[in-house]
Design a protein around this motif. Sequence first.
Motif, PDB file in Angstrom:
ATOM      1  N   MET A  62       0.845  -1.228   0.000  1.00 34.44           N
ATOM      2  CA  MET A  62       0.000   0.000   0.000  1.00 34.44           C
ATOM      3  C   MET A  62       0.864   1.255   0.000  1.00 34.44           C
ATOM      4  N   THR A  63       0.363   2.266  -0.650  1.00 31.39           N
ATOM      5  CA  THR A  63       1.107   3.531  -0.727  1.00 31.39           C
ATOM      6  C   THR A  63       1.261   4.176   0.647  1.00 31.39           C
ATOM      7  N   ALA A  64       2.474   4.657   0.905  1.00 29.60           N
ATOM      8  CA  ALA A  64       2.699   5.368   2.173  1.00 29.60           C
ATOM      9  C   ALA A  64       2.270   6.822   2.030  1.00 29.60           C
ATOM     10  N   PHE A  65       1.776   7.381   3.114  1.00 30.35           N
ATOM     11  CA  PHE A  65       1.483   8.817   3.144  1.00 30.35           C
ATOM     12  C   PHE A  65       2.799   9.564   3.347  1.00 30.35           C
ATOM     13  N   PRO A  66       2.879  10.818   2.897  1.00 29.76           N
ATOM     14  CA  PRO A  66       4.103  11.577   3.130  1.00 29.76           C
ATOM     15  C   PRO A  66       4.277  11.900   4.618  1.00 29.76           C
ATOM     16  N   LYS A  67       5.487  12.261   4.976  1.00 30.65           N
ATOM     17  CA  LYS A  67       5.785  12.643   6.369  1.00 30.65           C
ATOM     18  C   LYS A  67       5.048  13.946   6.699  1.00 30.65           C
ATOM     19  N   LEU A  68       4.271  13.925   7.764  1.00 30.89           N
ATOM     20  CA  LEU A  68       3.413  15.077   8.082  1.00 30.89           C
ATOM     21  C   LEU A  68       4.132  16.104   8.942  1.00 30.89           C
ATOM     22  N   LYS A  69       3.769  17.353   8.715  1.00 33.34           N
ATOM     23  CA  LYS A  69       4.376  18.433   9.513  1.00 33.34           C
ATOM     24  C   LYS A  69       3.373  19.029  10.496  1.00 33.34           C
ATOM     25  N   SER A  70       2.147  19.245  10.025  1.00 33.66           N
ATOM     26  CA  SER A  70       1.171  19.883  10.923  1.00 33.66           C
ATOM     27  C   SER A  70      -0.261  19.565  10.500  1.00 33.66           C
ATOM     28  N   ILE A  71      -1.146  19.822  11.423  1.00 37.78           N
ATOM     29  CA  ILE A  71      -2.584  19.683  11.130  1.00 37.78           C
ATOM     30  C   ILE A  71      -3.310  20.886  11.727  1.00 37.78           C
ATOM     31  N   THR A  72      -4.242  21.424  10.976  1.00 43.38           N
ATOM     32  CA  THR A  72      -5.052  22.535  11.468  1.00 43.38           C
ATOM     33  C   THR A  72      -6.526  22.150  11.361  1.00 43.38           C
ATOM     34  N   LEU A  73      -7.247  22.319  12.456  1.00 41.96           N
ATOM     35  CA  LEU A  73      -8.703  22.107  12.442  1.00 41.96           C
ATOM     36  C   LEU A  73      -9.378  23.470  12.473  1.00 41.96           C
TER      37      LEU A  73
END
Length: 374
Positions: free
Chosen positions: A1-12
């Motif tokens: 399965m495809t990996a997601f990229p390395k995440l930096k931040s999340i905003t809600l």
Amino acid sequence: MTAFPKLKSITLREVHLPIVHPFRTSFGVEEIKHAIIVEIRDEDGNTGWGETTVMNVPSYCYETIDTAWSIQTKFLIPRLSQLNKDQFDIDSLFSAWAPVRGHEFAKGGIEAALWALLAESTSKNLGAIYGASKQKIPTGVSIGIQKDVAALLERIQFFLDQGYQRIKMKIEPGWDHEIVKRVRDEFGDIKLMVDANSAYSLDDIGVLQQLDQYELMMIEQPLAYNDILMHKQLQDQLETPVCLDESIHNPRDAKLAIEYGACRIINIKPGRVGGYHNAIQIAKDNGQGAVWCGGMLETGIGRLHNVYLQARDEFIIPGDTSGSDRYYEKDIITPAVSVDDEGYIQVPTGNGLGAEINAEQLNEYTAGSLHIDF
Ligand code: OSB
Ligand code: MG
């Protein structure tokens, strides 16, 4: 399965959008659409947008904007943050989230943003990620309960004139077979269906059987929101296909309901089934004619995700994905979603979400936000 990229931040961001025409169902009136817009960034500066499409009150399902915000910030994002230390894919995400039971809308909003980020970071259109094969999708409109029959007929005419291919009308006791008769008499053999949002019980079987004479495409969620058994007993005594919405929260529920004979059709709302991975699984398991895509009055972000989902070949029944203008004066994406005069939505072809986020509009609608760096 495809990996997601390395995440930096999340905003809600909790957003409030005034709805142009208040929407009345058997469980209440919606005048302002609440949603949690999810923005996830990766370390290369790519952005993925998703939408938590749940309502503000626990009347369609137990989740609300507040419960989704709580579950996302207390449980889902911390687990995502742990995962992000290594490469992760959808299977590892689902394993990490498995201890959080239910709360499908909360999960679905974050999952959607991850798919959009994957599309953006690999320079693909989101449709390619969701397995899209069509350039345009047929669409319909869901019409709320009106103050009287004249208003309903006028409203239906208004949408037929715009090209919508299928009309769904909300029903409830006292606003059902006689009203459907008036609609049939007025508009002949248009594609027509009804949605009861759980307003009936098996004691109403007589009324529901009356609906059989109107050749409806389906009757959506006539009985309790948490029932499968009684819907089976109802479907056995009805010719009109039963479609389940509120009762279905994952691919297993969908299999149970279809194989047991509780319904012949599943309304897929990606948020209600925990996201697009599950939505696609339900589409694959049940196939053309047995699934279609419902709606939660999404803003442009959730709406576009649903457009790409419906570009898969299982989706031949027109969905509840209407043009942005049917809901909002100003959407938060540019261009907004529009429906052509034959009732189709063109599937955008650009990278990622395939539209720009209208930052000014988004800010204007934002009631509160939270930014988390991983
Ligand atoms: O039951 O399908 C439903 C909207 C909010 C909550 C539940 C439902 C609906 C709709 C409208 O029918 C679908 C849409 O236009 O997005
Ligand atoms: Mg419904």
